[in-house]
Design a protein around this motif. Structure first.
Motif, PDB file in Angstrom:
ATOM      1  N   LEU A  79       0.823  -1.207   0.000  1.00  0.00           N
ATOM      2  CA  LEU A  79       0.000   0.000   0.000  1.00  0.00           C
ATOM      3  C   LEU A  79       0.858   1.258   0.000  1.00  0.00           C
ATOM      4  O   LEU A  79       0.519   2.262  -0.631  1.00  0.00           O
ATOM      5  CB  LEU A  79      -0.937  -0.019   1.209  1.00  0.00           C
ATOM      6  CG  LEU A  79      -2.135   0.910   1.188  1.00  0.00           C
ATOM      7  CD1 LEU A  79      -2.977   0.726  -0.055  1.00  0.00           C
ATOM      8  CD2 LEU A  79      -2.967   0.691   2.448  1.00  0.00           C
ATOM      9  N   ASP A  80       1.972   1.221   0.717  1.00  0.00           N
ATOM     10  CA  ASP A  80       2.953   2.316   0.694  1.00  0.00           C
ATOM     11  C   ASP A  80       2.305   3.660   1.021  1.00  0.00           C
ATOM     12  O   ASP A  80       2.501   4.656   0.327  1.00  0.00           O
ATOM     13  CB  ASP A  80       3.650   2.381  -0.667  1.00  0.00           C
ATOM     14  CG  ASP A  80       4.885   3.286  -0.629  1.00  0.00           C
ATOM     15  OD1 ASP A  80       5.473   3.430   0.458  1.00  0.00           O
ATOM     16  OD2 ASP A  80       5.249   3.843  -1.681  1.00  0.00           O
ATOM     17  N   VAL A  81       1.520   3.690   2.081  1.00  0.00           N
ATOM     18  CA  VAL A  81       0.911   4.922   2.580  1.00  0.00           C
ATOM     19  C   VAL A  81       1.437   5.169   3.987  1.00  0.00           C
ATOM     20  O   VAL A  81       1.364   4.283   4.835  1.00  0.00           O
ATOM     21  CB  VAL A  81      -0.632   4.801   2.608  1.00  0.00           C
ATOM     22  CG1 VAL A  81      -1.251   5.987   3.312  1.00  0.00           C
ATOM     23  CG2 VAL A  81      -1.166   4.687   1.193  1.00  0.00           C
ATOM     24  N   PRO A  82       2.001   6.343   4.254  1.00  0.00           N
ATOM     25  CA  PRO A  82       2.516   6.619   5.599  1.00  0.00           C
ATOM     26  C   PRO A  82       1.454   6.377   6.669  1.00  0.00           C
ATOM     27  O   PRO A  82       0.306   6.793   6.541  1.00  0.00           O
ATOM     28  CB  PRO A  82       2.893   8.108   5.516  1.00  0.00           C
ATOM     29  CG  PRO A  82       3.198   8.337   4.080  1.00  0.00           C
ATOM     30  CD  PRO A  82       2.218   7.470   3.335  1.00  0.00           C
ATOM     31  N   GLY A  83       1.834   5.674   7.693  1.00  0.00           N
ATOM     32  CA  GLY A  83       0.924   5.394   8.791  1.00  0.00           C
ATOM     33  C   GLY A  83       0.103   4.145   8.620  1.00  0.00           C
ATOM     34  O   GLY A  83      -0.501   3.667   9.587  1.00  0.00           O
ATOM     35  N   ALA A  84       0.052   3.575   7.405  1.00  0.00           N
ATOM     36  CA  ALA A  84      -0.798   2.407   7.180  1.00  0.00           C
ATOM     37  C   ALA A  84      -0.333   1.210   8.006  1.00  0.00           C
ATOM     38  O   ALA A  84      -1.150   0.489   8.584  1.00  0.00           O
ATOM     39  CB  ALA A  84      -0.827   2.049   5.699  1.00  0.00           C
TER      40      ALA A  84
END
Length: 359
Positions: A79-84
């Motif tokens: 997903l490579d989303v900060p915080g995920a």
């Protein structure tokens, strides 16, 4: 594969059950089916609702439920989303806590369920805590002080500080609810371990539809990401508390990783740039380089790439404090800020950036 493995997929025995089944992950995702569908749901519910429990548990077999865990770890890595990753691990840990509290309390009431329930002794052994946590009567436990410090390291509320706890002969006594919270922290740390995973193309490509769906889901629930004013007095209580700690306790570097991410991502979303975050948080000169580096990871030329954690995840972090009436009506710190800005008369809204320029 047993029901116990599916309920607690992070256990050593659960991982061993997957290995013993000889599952090829690439073949599993290429074939699609229930395990992939449940893995997608697992991540989506973690990011949106703060839980990894299935909405309709009866839909999933023990095999699909257990195999959804490694697939979820792959998905959240891609997903490579900060915080995920932090949100996902917190949700897995919160779900595990609900389940093992149910199992432990049933065990106390001598309700037999064979090997389907997890026992406290088994969980302690799995985390190498046997002999480091001992029952001392009246629903209390004595923790080896080293074990206590390891488990409580990410808990920032004052009551978890060792100085606030009685200490005798290297042992810290805690009640049953506190022990459960400490074990939740151990689960979260294990879930986070190794993430993000390196994922080969033959596994990533078959999951493209699931990834696209997850990104759409996140976009759908993301609160507003840009504001015209930065007014700290209207920040939600959780962010005001983190900001106060950052200023008073030696800077952002003294916050835990998840607390620092929560605050910095929130401040970026309000419209501050790196220098604004540094100035507002009163970051010491020696720490400014590392703060700028973190902000570089969190933002691109179009601004923040992900919202800070939701209220559910902030609560799991232990950073949800001093909740007020507005908190009861929202699900995200940025939604709180938007609500406060909308409801406050314009003549009472002062942009901190203009104030700082006149100093």
């Amino acid at each position: 594969m047993e029901r116990l493995h599916a309920r607690y997929p992070f256990l050593d025995a659960s991982r061993a059950a997957v290995e013993a089944a000889g599952i090829d992950l690439a073949e599993l995702v290429a074939a699609g089916g229930p395990a992939v569908e449940r893995g997608h749901e697992r991540v989506e519910r973690a990011l949106m609702d703060g839980t990894t429990a299935a909405e309709e548990p009866r839909l999933w077999s023990v095999r699909a439920e257990l195999l959804s865990y490694p697939i979820a770890r792959v998905l959240v890595s891609l997903l490579d989303v900060p915080g995920a990753i932090e949100k996902y691990a917190a949700a897995e840990a919160a779900t595990a806590r609900e389940r093992f509290v149910e199992d432990f309390e049933a065990d106390l009431e001598l309700k037999s369920a064979g090997g389907e329930r997890l026992t406290l002794d088994r969980l302690l052994a799995d985390f190498d805590l046997s002999g480091r946590v001992e029952a001392i009567g009246d629903g209390r436990f004595g923790l080896d002080v080293t074990a206590y410090l390891e488990l409580a390291a990410a808990l920032e509320e004052p009551q978890w500080r060792l100085a606030r706890r009685p200490l005798s002969d290297g042992t810290v006594p805690v009640g049953r609810p506190a022990l459960y919270t400490l074990l939740r922290e151990a689960v979260g740390r294990r879930v986070r371990d190794g993430l993000p995973l390196p994922v080969p193309a033959e596994i990533e490509e078959p999951l493209s539809a699931e990834l696209a769906s997850l990104r759409r889901s996140i976009a759908d629930i993301d609160p507003p990401m840009s504001f015209e004013t930065v007014t700290p007095g209207l920040f939600p209580p959780c962010m005001r508390a983190l900001l106060s700690r950052a200023r008073d306790d030696g800077g952002l570097g003294r916050l835990t990783d998840h607390s620092r991410f929560s605050l910095v991502s929130f401040l970026l979303a309000t419209g501050l740039d790196a220098e604004g975050v540094i100035a507002l948080c009163d970051v010491p000169e020696s720490d400014r380089g590392s703060v700028r580096a973190q902000i570089d990871r969190l933002a691109d030329e179009d601004g923040p790439v992900a919202a800070p954690p939701s209220c559910v995840v902030m609560d799991e972090y232990g950073d949800c404090v001093n909740a007020d009436d507005t908190c009861e009506t929202i699900r995200h710190p940025l939604s709180y800020y938007e609500t406060e800005l909308r409801q406050t008369p314009d003549d009472r809204v002062t942009d901190w950036r203009r104030q700082s320029e006149t100093r």
